[in-house]
Scaffold this active site. Structure first.
Site, PDB file in Angstrom:
ATOM      1  N   LYS A  83      -3.650  -5.560 -10.773  1.00 22.60           N
ATOM      2  CA  LYS A  83      -4.141  -4.571  -9.812  1.00 22.60           C
ATOM      3  C   LYS A  83      -5.418  -3.954 -10.356  1.00 22.60           C
ATOM      4  O   LYS A  83      -5.436  -3.410 -11.471  1.00 22.60           O
ATOM      5  CB  LYS A  83      -3.106  -3.462  -9.631  1.00 22.60           C
ATOM      6  CG  LYS A  83      -2.197  -3.645  -8.452  1.00 22.60           C
ATOM      7  CD  LYS A  83      -1.284  -2.437  -8.359  1.00 22.60           C
ATOM      8  CE  LYS A  83      -0.617  -2.328  -7.026  1.00 22.60           C
ATOM      9  NZ  LYS A  83       0.271  -1.145  -6.980  1.00 22.60           N
TER      10      LYS A  83
HETATM   11  C1  E4P Z   1       1.302  -0.182  -3.860  1.00 22.51           C
HETATM   12  O1  E4P Z   1       0.945  -1.149  -4.483  1.00 22.51           O
HETATM   13  C2  E4P Z   1       1.514   1.150  -4.443  1.00 22.51           C
HETATM   14  O2  E4P Z   1       2.254   0.996  -5.631  1.00 22.51           O
HETATM   15  C3  E4P Z   1       2.299   2.079  -3.571  1.00 22.51           C
HETATM   16  O3  E4P Z   1       2.597   1.488  -2.334  1.00 22.51           O
HETATM   17  C4  E4P Z   1       1.777   3.471  -3.490  1.00 22.51           C
HETATM   18  O4  E4P Z   1       2.611   4.217  -2.647  1.00 22.51           O
HETATM   19  P1  E4P Z   1       2.622   5.811  -2.606  1.00 22.51           P
HETATM   20  O5  E4P Z   1       1.474   6.266  -1.759  1.00 22.51           O
HETATM   21  O6  E4P Z   1       3.942   6.150  -1.989  1.00 22.51           O
HETATM   22  O7  E4P Z   1       2.502   6.290  -4.028  1.00 22.51           O
END
Ligand code: E4P
Length: 214
Positions: A83
């Site tokens: 990521k």
């Molecule tokens: C995605 O890759 C993220 O880890 C995640 O969906 C973030 O979600 P949040 O906005 O609930 O923290």
């Protein structure tokens, strides 16, 4: 549509994998921080639980440091996906990693132009965060719709991961739009299959079955 679990908790991954519907996992530093295990040990464990992609986030901010960090993370397991945040350094790092065969999930996407540049740079996945847009009175699903339209228009291979999912309605909307993947927290994953009329219907059938002569 593929289903990823948005968690770093091995028990949740084992459980949902046993349902037979799990295609991958996404983690982030916040999710990792909730677990009481060493980072690399935890990622190695998660990668052994599922053969599909496991997204692990780079925390460096400069492209050269991102590339070095990504190479190290990618060496932990063959299903690690890196990521990388949607920044200029992130684009540079993505292009280099893509040429090395390391898959990138460009994260923290909040606009269609970010997704377009991520695809141009060779990201394997983009993650629009729809719940966080809804939280500030925008419509997160409009963003997904725009990204899917753009990617189809130009035949990009980059897959769209609908992220920051808050409820089952988000999953259904993502499926109607034709997004490739949703990444869903465990609590929402459970809600996708539960329905009170199913529970009531099941209870009634079992009560009636008990009256049948066998
Ligand atoms: C995605 O890759 C993220 O880890 C995640 O969906 C973030 O979600 P949040 O906005 O609930 O923290």
């Amino acid at each position: 549509m593929k289903f990823f679990l948005d968690t770093a908790n091995p028990e949740e991954i084992r459980e949902v994998a046993s349902w037979g519907i799990l295609d991958g996992v996404t983690t982030n530093p916040t999710l990792i921080a909730k677990e009481k295990k060493g980072f690399k040990e935890l990622i190695t464990e998660i990668c052994s639980l599922i053969s599909g992609p496991v997204s692990v986030e780079c925390v460096s901010s400069k492209w050269d440091a991102m590339v070095a960090e990504a190479r190290e993370l990618a060496s932990l397991a063959s299903n690690v996906v890196i990521k990388i945040p949607a920044t200029i350094d992130g684009l540079k790092a993505t292009r280099i990693l893509q040429t090395e065969g390391i898959r990138v999930n460009m994260t923290l996407i909040f606009s269609p132009s970010q997704a377009l540049l991520a695809a141009k740079a060779g990201a394997a996945f983009v993650s629009p965060f729809i719940g966080r847009l809804d939280d500030i009175s925008h419509n997160g699903m409009d963003l997904v719709d725009q990204i899917v339209t753009i990617f189809n228009q130009y035949n990009f291979n980059t897959e769209v991961i609908v992220a920051s999912v808050r409820h089952p309605g988000h999953v259904v909307e993502a499926a109607l739009i034709g997004a490739d993947i949703v990444t869903v927290p465990y609590a929402v994953m459970e809600k996708l299959i539960r329905h009170p009329l199913t529970d009531i219907g099941l209870e009634k059938f079992l009560q009636d079955w008990a009256k049948v002569k066998k």
